[in-house]
Design an enzyme around this catalytic site. Sequence first.
Site, PDB file in Angstrom:
ATOM      1  N   GLU A   1       0.887  -1.170   0.000  1.00 32.53           N
ATOM      2  CA  GLU A   1       0.000   0.000   0.000  1.00 32.53           C
ATOM      3  C   GLU A   1       0.916   1.209   0.000  1.00 32.53           C
ATOM      4  O   GLU A   1       1.538   1.514   1.020  1.00 32.53           O
ATOM      5  CB  GLU A   1      -0.871   0.021   1.264  1.00 32.53           C
ATOM      6  CG  GLU A   1      -1.875  -1.105   1.367  1.00 32.53           C
ATOM      7  CD  GLU A   1      -2.966  -1.041   0.325  1.00 32.53           C
ATOM      8  OE1 GLU A   1      -3.150   0.030  -0.291  1.00 32.53           O
ATOM      9  OE2 GLU A   1      -3.611  -2.069   0.114  1.00 32.53           O
TER      10      GLU A   1
ATOM     11  N   CYS B   1      -2.147   9.101   2.700  1.00 34.73           N
ATOM     12  CA  CYS B   1      -1.816   8.605   1.362  1.00 34.73           C
ATOM     13  C   CYS B   1      -2.830   9.045   0.320  1.00 34.73           C
ATOM     14  O   CYS B   1      -2.471   9.364  -0.803  1.00 34.73           O
ATOM     15  CB  CYS B   1      -1.685   7.094   1.395  1.00 34.73           C
ATOM     16  SG  CYS B   1      -3.120   6.278   2.092  1.00 34.73           S
TER      17      CYS B   1
HETATM   18  P1  NAD Z   1       8.704   4.738   4.617  1.00 35.87           P
HETATM   19  O1  NAD Z   1       8.620   3.906   3.410  1.00 35.87           O
HETATM   20  O2  NAD Z   1       9.884   5.599   4.819  1.00 35.87           O
HETATM   21  O3  NAD Z   1       8.610   3.821   5.936  1.00 35.87           O
HETATM   22  C1  NAD Z   1       7.559   2.904   6.136  1.00 35.87           C
HETATM   23  C2  NAD Z   1       8.044   1.795   7.048  1.00 35.87           C
HETATM   24  O4  NAD Z   1       9.063   1.051   6.397  1.00 35.87           O
HETATM   25  C3  NAD Z   1       8.655   2.284   8.360  1.00 35.87           C
HETATM   26  O5  NAD Z   1       8.234   1.417   9.399  1.00 35.87           O
HETATM   27  C4  NAD Z   1      10.151   2.145   8.102  1.00 35.87           C
HETATM   28  O6  NAD Z   1      10.919   2.011   9.270  1.00 35.87           O
HETATM   29  C5  NAD Z   1      10.183   0.886   7.257  1.00 35.87           C
HETATM   30  N1  NAD Z   1      11.396   0.714   6.433  1.00 35.87           N
HETATM   31  C6  NAD Z   1      12.252   1.664   5.985  1.00 35.87           C
HETATM   32  N2  NAD Z   1      13.226   1.101   5.222  1.00 35.87           N
HETATM   33  C7  NAD Z   1      12.973  -0.234   5.195  1.00 35.87           C
HETATM   34  C8  NAD Z   1      13.595  -1.349   4.568  1.00 35.87           C
HETATM   35  N3  NAD Z   1      14.693  -1.221   3.823  1.00 35.87           N
HETATM   36  N4  NAD Z   1      13.064  -2.581   4.736  1.00 35.87           N
HETATM   37  C9  NAD Z   1      11.921  -2.726   5.471  1.00 35.87           C
HETATM   38  N5  NAD Z   1      11.290  -1.720   6.095  1.00 35.87           N
HETATM   39  C10 NAD Z   1      11.802  -0.483   5.961  1.00 35.87           C
HETATM   40  O7  NAD Z   1       7.354   5.593   4.645  1.00 35.87           O
HETATM   41  P2  NAD Z   1       6.909   6.686   5.693  1.00 35.87           P
HETATM   42  O8  NAD Z   1       7.675   7.930   5.446  1.00 35.87           O
HETATM   43  O9  NAD Z   1       6.912   6.081   7.070  1.00 35.87           O
HETATM   44  O10 NAD Z   1       5.375   6.881   5.264  1.00 35.87           O
HETATM   45  C11 NAD Z   1       4.973   7.759   4.269  1.00 35.87           C
HETATM   46  C12 NAD Z   1       4.679   7.012   2.981  1.00 35.87           C
HETATM   47  O11 NAD Z   1       3.713   5.981   3.216  1.00 35.87           O
HETATM   48  C13 NAD Z   1       4.059   7.920   1.938  1.00 35.87           C
HETATM   49  O12 NAD Z   1       4.587   7.662   0.668  1.00 35.87           O
HETATM   50  C14 NAD Z   1       2.582   7.519   1.988  1.00 35.87           C
HETATM   51  O13 NAD Z   1       1.863   7.829   0.847  1.00 35.87           O
HETATM   52  C15 NAD Z   1       2.676   6.061   2.238  1.00 35.87           C
HETATM   53  N6  NAD Z   1       1.397   5.542   2.776  1.00 35.87           N
HETATM   54  C16 NAD Z   1       0.602   4.726   1.992  1.00 35.87           C
HETATM   55  C17 NAD Z   1      -0.638   4.298   2.466  1.00 35.87           C
HETATM   56  C18 NAD Z   1      -1.555   3.407   1.643  1.00 35.87           C
HETATM   57  O14 NAD Z   1      -2.401   2.754   2.227  1.00 35.87           O
HETATM   58  N7  NAD Z   1      -1.462   3.378   0.339  1.00 35.87           N
HETATM   59  C19 NAD Z   1      -1.053   4.664   3.731  1.00 35.87           C
HETATM   60  C20 NAD Z   1      -0.233   5.510   4.483  1.00 35.87           C
HETATM   61  C21 NAD Z   1       1.000   5.925   4.004  1.00 35.87           C
END
Ligand code: NAD
Length: 481
Positions: free
Chosen positions: A245, A279
């Site tokens: 997502e 999002c």
């Molecule tokens: P992010 O991708 O930086 O982090 C998300 C999660 O992934 C965190 O828990 C982080 O610690 C973890 N992570 C980071 N690097 C990783 C790796 N190499 N391997 C595994 N896990 C790792 O995102 P964010 O800044 O926390 O959130 C914002 C983003 O999330 C935006 O792009 C937003 O649109 C998206 N989002 C999507 C939805 C949806 O349902 N489509 C909902 C909410 C947020």
Amino acid sequence: MYLKVNLFINNEDVTTEHYDEVRDPGRLSEVVGYIAKGDATHIDRAVQAAHRAFHSWRQTTLDERMSILLKSAEEIERNASSIASVTAKENGILLSRTVDEVKLGLMDMRNMIELAPSAFQQRIIEDESGWVSVVKRPMGVIACIVPWNAPIILTLQKITPILLAGNTIVLKPSPTASMGVVTILRTMAKAFPPGVINVVLGGGDVGSALTSHHLVRKISFTGGGNTAVAIMKSAADTLKGVHFELGGNDPAIVLADADLNEVVPKIVEGAFRRTGQFCFAIKRVYVPYDLYDKFYERACELTDSYKIGHQLNEEATMGPINNQLQYQRISELIKRLEQSGANLVKLGKQLEPENWDNGYYLQPVIVRDVDPNAEIVTCEQFGPVLPLIPYHTEEEVIHMANYSEFGLGSSIWSSDFDRALSVANQIEAGMTFINGHGQTPLGSKYIPFGGIKQSGIGREKSIEVFDEFIEYHGINYHKKR
Ligand code: NAD
């Protein structure tokens, strides 16, 4: 007193050598608490616990799992206010919004529990030559990774179908929104056998240890596209499935017959709710030339009434940005817009000017007369900056809306349902809303939530979600002739 949050493995609190300080994003001088920093050994311990628990959890009946989940929903409800206040304090989203987030999360949970019996019916087919049974079975340990922007609802909507299907989980929240998630999962876990729900805290390194663990069968990730790319690569070595997502760049298309009095307040809300950090926030608005000036003036007037302040201040209608990285990203985006000579206005009122630099505060920005290919139109800003783009024809606006690598949500605004529906049918997105931006209660239950193109792989919520976390098992009996 500071909150100290540990890892949670096999229904036990697990302390670690290192704890990270968590600061209030609306009051950077204040420490909210400390969170344990896990590592690859904790991931292994949690995955092994989840793997062991899977053998008995998968034997439970769907009725038993539904009743455990319903019980845990009641537990969450009893603890809703403490869950909401710790979450708001650490992630900066207004407390009133976070209270609603817990309620909506519970609604999603109960909706999916209600839909589960029809999703898991065994199919039996028979003819003179044979007998066939098709059963949906759980997969095993599912790695769940959630972001910071709506941690409670995203956690609940992710884990409910996974657990209902008979899988076990290891979940890693974001370092800037861990406390509320651990609190909610510990609350839930009381109703579950040990090992079914496990939480390990940490950053990308811990996430990557989880997504590459050989006993994890599938990864369900909510977050940004770049992280999803890294996860997909790490999943490749052990051929795990991924469920993503991801981000969006939702267009709102105002049609020429729209009633601006009704539409503008809802579009402004759909863009700036949660400080633009969700999002499926509206991230670009397309308005016909004839309505453009009127739309712009009304949008500025409404945006100017935002009161930006601390998330626990009841007067505030817009909170801070969640973290430094995101604050810098959006500040730099605004700076680049200013340097390019863009026509932008910073609006809203600073509720506590004395604390402005003691938090990640930004005033909401509206940008007018934007080139359809400008960075602010094509990127996912994920903050309180809204571009308004004028257009001439419906054909042109449909093309502009679809000209994106994202495809999460979208909305059409019109006084004529048939006309709006005809445009909606031409939009490339996982979800299109008409005269609103988000789901009604009915939509929340029945619409598969998620996006196409680079906005995701797979769906959450609705009856369709259950197929993401099952394997089919077919049994075929050969009858004697
Ligand atoms: P992010 O991708 O930086 O982090 C998300 C999660 O992934 C965190 O828990 C982080 O610690 C973890 N992570 C980071 N690097 C990783 C790796 N190499 N391997 C595994 N896990 C790792 O995102 P964010 O800044 O926390 O959130 C914002 C983003 O999330 C935006 O792009 C937003 O649109 C998206 N989002 C999507 C939805 C949806 O349902 N489509 C909902 C909410 C947020």
